[in-house]
Motif scaffolding. Structure first.
Motif, PDB file in Angstrom:
ATOM      1  N   MET A 123       0.825  -1.187   0.000  1.00 56.74           N
ATOM      2  CA  MET A 123       0.000   0.000   0.000  1.00 56.74           C
ATOM      3  C   MET A 123       0.865   1.245   0.000  1.00 56.74           C
ATOM      4  O   MET A 123       0.500   2.233  -0.584  1.00 56.74           O
ATOM      5  N   GLY A 124       2.006   1.212   0.648  1.00 62.24           N
ATOM      6  CA  GLY A 124       2.919   2.347   0.651  1.00 62.24           C
ATOM      7  C   GLY A 124       2.576   3.356   1.721  1.00 62.24           C
ATOM      8  O   GLY A 124       1.473   3.387   2.258  1.00 62.24           O
ATOM      9  N   GLN A 125       3.552   4.200   2.016  1.00 65.75           N
ATOM     10  CA  GLN A 125       3.381   5.218   3.057  1.00 65.75           C
ATOM     11  C   GLN A 125       2.262   6.193   2.701  1.00 65.75           C
ATOM     12  O   GLN A 125       1.474   6.579   3.542  1.00 65.75           O
ATOM     13  N   TYR A 126       2.179   6.602   1.430  1.00 66.90           N
ATOM     14  CA  TYR A 126       1.143   7.553   1.040  1.00 66.90           C
ATOM     15  C   TYR A 126      -0.246   6.971   1.264  1.00 66.90           C
ATOM     16  O   TYR A 126      -1.125   7.627   1.798  1.00 66.90           O
ATOM     17  N   GLY A 127      -0.434   5.700   0.892  1.00 68.51           N
ATOM     18  CA  GLY A 127      -1.732   5.055   1.073  1.00 68.51           C
ATOM     19  C   GLY A 127      -2.116   4.942   2.532  1.00 68.51           C
ATOM     20  O   GLY A 127      -3.261   5.184   2.904  1.00 68.51           O
TER      21      GLY A 127
ATOM     22  N   GLN B  96     -11.426   5.363  -3.883  1.00 71.75           N
ATOM     23  CA  GLN B  96     -11.891   5.816  -5.185  1.00 71.75           C
ATOM     24  C   GLN B  96     -13.355   6.237  -5.120  1.00 71.75           C
ATOM     25  O   GLN B  96     -13.737   7.254  -5.693  1.00 71.75           O
ATOM     26  N   ALA B  97     -14.177   5.473  -4.409  1.00 70.74           N
ATOM     27  CA  ALA B  97     -15.592   5.829  -4.267  1.00 70.74           C
ATOM     28  C   ALA B  97     -15.736   7.184  -3.578  1.00 70.74           C
ATOM     29  O   ALA B  97     -16.535   8.023  -4.004  1.00 70.74           O
ATOM     30  N   ALA B  98     -14.953   7.408  -2.529  1.00 70.17           N
ATOM     31  CA  ALA B  98     -15.015   8.688  -1.819  1.00 70.17           C
ATOM     32  C   ALA B  98     -14.492   9.824  -2.693  1.00 70.17           C
ATOM     33  O   ALA B  98     -15.073  10.914  -2.723  1.00 70.17           O
ATOM     34  N   ALA B  99     -13.408   9.589  -3.420  1.00 70.66           N
ATOM     35  CA  ALA B  99     -12.826  10.629  -4.275  1.00 70.66           C
ATOM     36  C   ALA B  99     -13.770  11.035  -5.401  1.00 70.66           C
ATOM     37  O   ALA B  99     -13.736  12.178  -5.856  1.00 70.66           O
ATOM     38  N   GLN B 100     -14.613  10.123  -5.843  1.00 67.42           N
ATOM     39  CA  GLN B 100     -15.541  10.410  -6.937  1.00 67.42           C
ATOM     40  C   GLN B 100     -16.908  10.898  -6.455  1.00 67.42           C
ATOM     41  O   GLN B 100     -17.708  11.363  -7.262  1.00 67.42           O
ATOM     42  N   TYR B 101     -17.178  10.797  -5.160  1.00 67.31           N
ATOM     43  CA  TYR B 101     -18.485  11.186  -4.634  1.00 67.31           C
ATOM     44  C   TYR B 101     -18.757  12.654  -4.971  1.00 67.31           C
ATOM     45  O   TYR B 101     -17.958  13.535  -4.642  1.00 67.31           O
ATOM     46  N   PRO B 102     -19.876  12.961  -5.625  1.00 66.10           N
ATOM     47  CA  PRO B 102     -20.143  14.346  -6.034  1.00 66.10           C
ATOM     48  C   PRO B 102     -20.621  15.217  -4.860  1.00 66.10           C
ATOM     49  O   PRO B 102     -21.604  14.900  -4.200  1.00 66.10           O
ATOM     50  N   LEU B 103     -19.889  16.286  -4.633  1.00 65.04           N
ATOM     51  CA  LEU B 103     -20.284  17.238  -3.592  1.00 65.04           C
ATOM     52  C   LEU B 103     -21.310  18.215  -4.159  1.00 65.04           C
ATOM     53  O   LEU B 103     -21.105  18.759  -5.251  1.00 65.04           O
ATOM     54  N   PRO B 104     -22.403  18.469  -3.418  1.00 62.57           N
ATOM     55  CA  PRO B 104     -23.377  19.451  -3.890  1.00 62.57           C
ATOM     56  C   PRO B 104     -22.793  20.864  -3.813  1.00 62.57           C
ATOM     57  O   PRO B 104     -21.853  21.119  -3.053  1.00 62.57           O
ATOM     58  N   ALA B 105     -23.340  21.760  -4.589  1.00 64.39           N
ATOM     59  CA  ALA B 105     -22.826  23.135  -4.659  1.00 64.39           C
ATOM     60  C   ALA B 105     -22.808  23.827  -3.298  1.00 64.39           C
ATOM     61  O   ALA B 105     -21.931  24.645  -3.021  1.00 64.39           O
ATOM     62  N   ASP B 106     -23.769  23.490  -2.427  1.00 68.52           N
ATOM     63  CA  ASP B 106     -23.843  24.137  -1.105  1.00 68.52           C
ATOM     64  C   ASP B 106     -23.169  23.311  -0.006  1.00 68.52           C
ATOM     65  O   ASP B 106     -23.387  23.546   1.183  1.00 68.52           O
ATOM     66  N   PHE B 107     -22.342  22.352  -0.388  1.00 72.01           N
ATOM     67  CA  PHE B 107     -21.714  21.455   0.583  1.00 72.01           C
ATOM     68  C   PHE B 107     -20.891  22.190   1.635  1.00 72.01           C
ATOM     69  O   PHE B 107     -21.019  21.904   2.840  1.00 72.01           O
ATOM     70  N   LEU B 108     -20.036  23.099   1.229  1.00 72.80           N
ATOM     71  CA  LEU B 108     -19.101  23.724   2.174  1.00 72.80           C
ATOM     72  C   LEU B 108     -19.804  24.464   3.307  1.00 72.80           C
ATOM     73  O   LEU B 108     -19.514  24.192   4.484  1.00 72.80           O
TER      74      LEU B 108
ATOM     75  N   PRO C  90       2.816  11.952  -4.784  1.00 75.10           N
ATOM     76  CA  PRO C  90       4.029  11.768  -5.579  1.00 75.10           C
ATOM     77  C   PRO C  90       3.747  10.889  -6.798  1.00 75.10           C
ATOM     78  O   PRO C  90       2.818  10.087  -6.800  1.00 75.10           O
ATOM     79  N   ALA C  91       4.568  11.055  -7.810  1.00 76.11           N
ATOM     80  CA  ALA C  91       4.440  10.229  -9.012  1.00 76.11           C
ATOM     81  C   ALA C  91       4.540   8.763  -8.616  1.00 76.11           C
ATOM     82  O   ALA C  91       5.346   8.387  -7.780  1.00 76.11           O
ATOM     83  N   GLY C  92       3.703   7.960  -9.197  1.00 75.25           N
ATOM     84  CA  GLY C  92       3.723   6.533  -8.919  1.00 75.25           C
ATOM     85  C   GLY C  92       2.864   6.121  -7.733  1.00 75.25           C
ATOM     86  O   GLY C  92       2.678   4.939  -7.502  1.00 75.25           O
ATOM     87  N   ALA C  93       2.352   7.080  -6.973  1.00 76.12           N
ATOM     88  CA  ALA C  93       1.467   6.740  -5.848  1.00 76.12           C
ATOM     89  C   ALA C  93       0.146   6.230  -6.415  1.00 76.12           C
ATOM     90  O   ALA C  93      -0.296   6.660  -7.472  1.00 76.12           O
ATOM     91  N   HIS C  94      -0.449   5.304  -5.718  1.00 78.32           N
ATOM     92  CA  HIS C  94      -1.742   4.767  -6.156  1.00 78.32           C
ATOM     93  C   HIS C  94      -2.856   5.629  -5.578  1.00 78.32           C
ATOM     94  O   HIS C  94      -3.693   5.155  -4.822  1.00 78.32           O
ATOM     95  N   ALA C  95      -2.848   6.898  -5.967  1.00 76.77           N
ATOM     96  CA  ALA C  95      -3.834   7.849  -5.455  1.00 76.77           C
ATOM     97  C   ALA C  95      -5.125   7.724  -6.258  1.00 76.77           C
ATOM     98  O   ALA C  95      -5.101   7.408  -7.442  1.00 76.77           O
TER      99      ALA C  95
END
Length: 164
Positions: free
Chosen positions: A1-5, A50-62, A133-138
């Motif tokens: 998984m690596g340190q970044y993960g 990945q599911a969390a990163a793609q989850y769509p935030l509504p315009a008034d989320f913040l 970083p490059a190569g991270a499985h982000a």
């Protein structure tokens, strides 16, 4: 998984709720010894990220999330220890916290919306501030979320401040 993960896992799946809510509850959880995750655990973690990163935030989320976080803190509600939980398990534990569902509903969130939204925000904000970083499985970020946070940086900063 690596340190970044591992850093992202701690940052997103546990620390987002912990930062949003009183930190004392996290100190109460017993510390578990570190072990190497299995291939299945790594795959599940990457799927959740990945599911969390793609989850769509509504315009008034913040502004809604900032208000929600402040209300949760004012109520003294403690987060679940989500450190080793999947997103689904975190959502289930969040839904079971006494008094939380009323605060979430008053601000237009379900437990799922709350966990997925705060996770999407945390991942996106972290990767905007410090690109992996490059190569991270982000995970691949939702471009609309990136645009939302960049267009409303003062509101994103206010949410980060409320979480800290």
């Amino acid at each position: 998984m690596g340190q970044y993960g591992m850093t992202m896992r701690l940052t997103i799946l546990a620390a987002t709720l912990a930062a949003a809510l009183p930190a004392a509850a996290m100190a109460q959880a017993p510390q578990q010894q570190a072990r190497q995750p299995s291939a299945a655990e790594i795959a599940a973690f990457q799927h959740d990220m990945q599911a969390a990163a793609q989850y769509p935030l509504p315009a008034d989320f913040l502004p809604r999330m900032t208000t929600t976080i402040r209300a949760i803190q004012a109520a003294g509600i403690n987060p679940p220890n989500a450190q080793n939980l999947s997103l689904a398990q975190t959502i289930d534990q969040t839904a079971a916290i006494p008094g939380l569902s009323q605060i979430l509903a008053a601000n237009g969130f379900t437990a799922r919306d709350f966990v997925m939204g705060i996770s999407a925000f945390g991942i996106t904000e972290a990767m905007i501030r410090q690109p992996p970083p490059a190569g991270a499985h982000a995970p691949t970020l939702n471009p609309a979320n990136v645009a939302l946070l960049k267009a409303h940086q003062p509101e994103a900063d206010a949410l980060m401040k409320a979480m800290n």
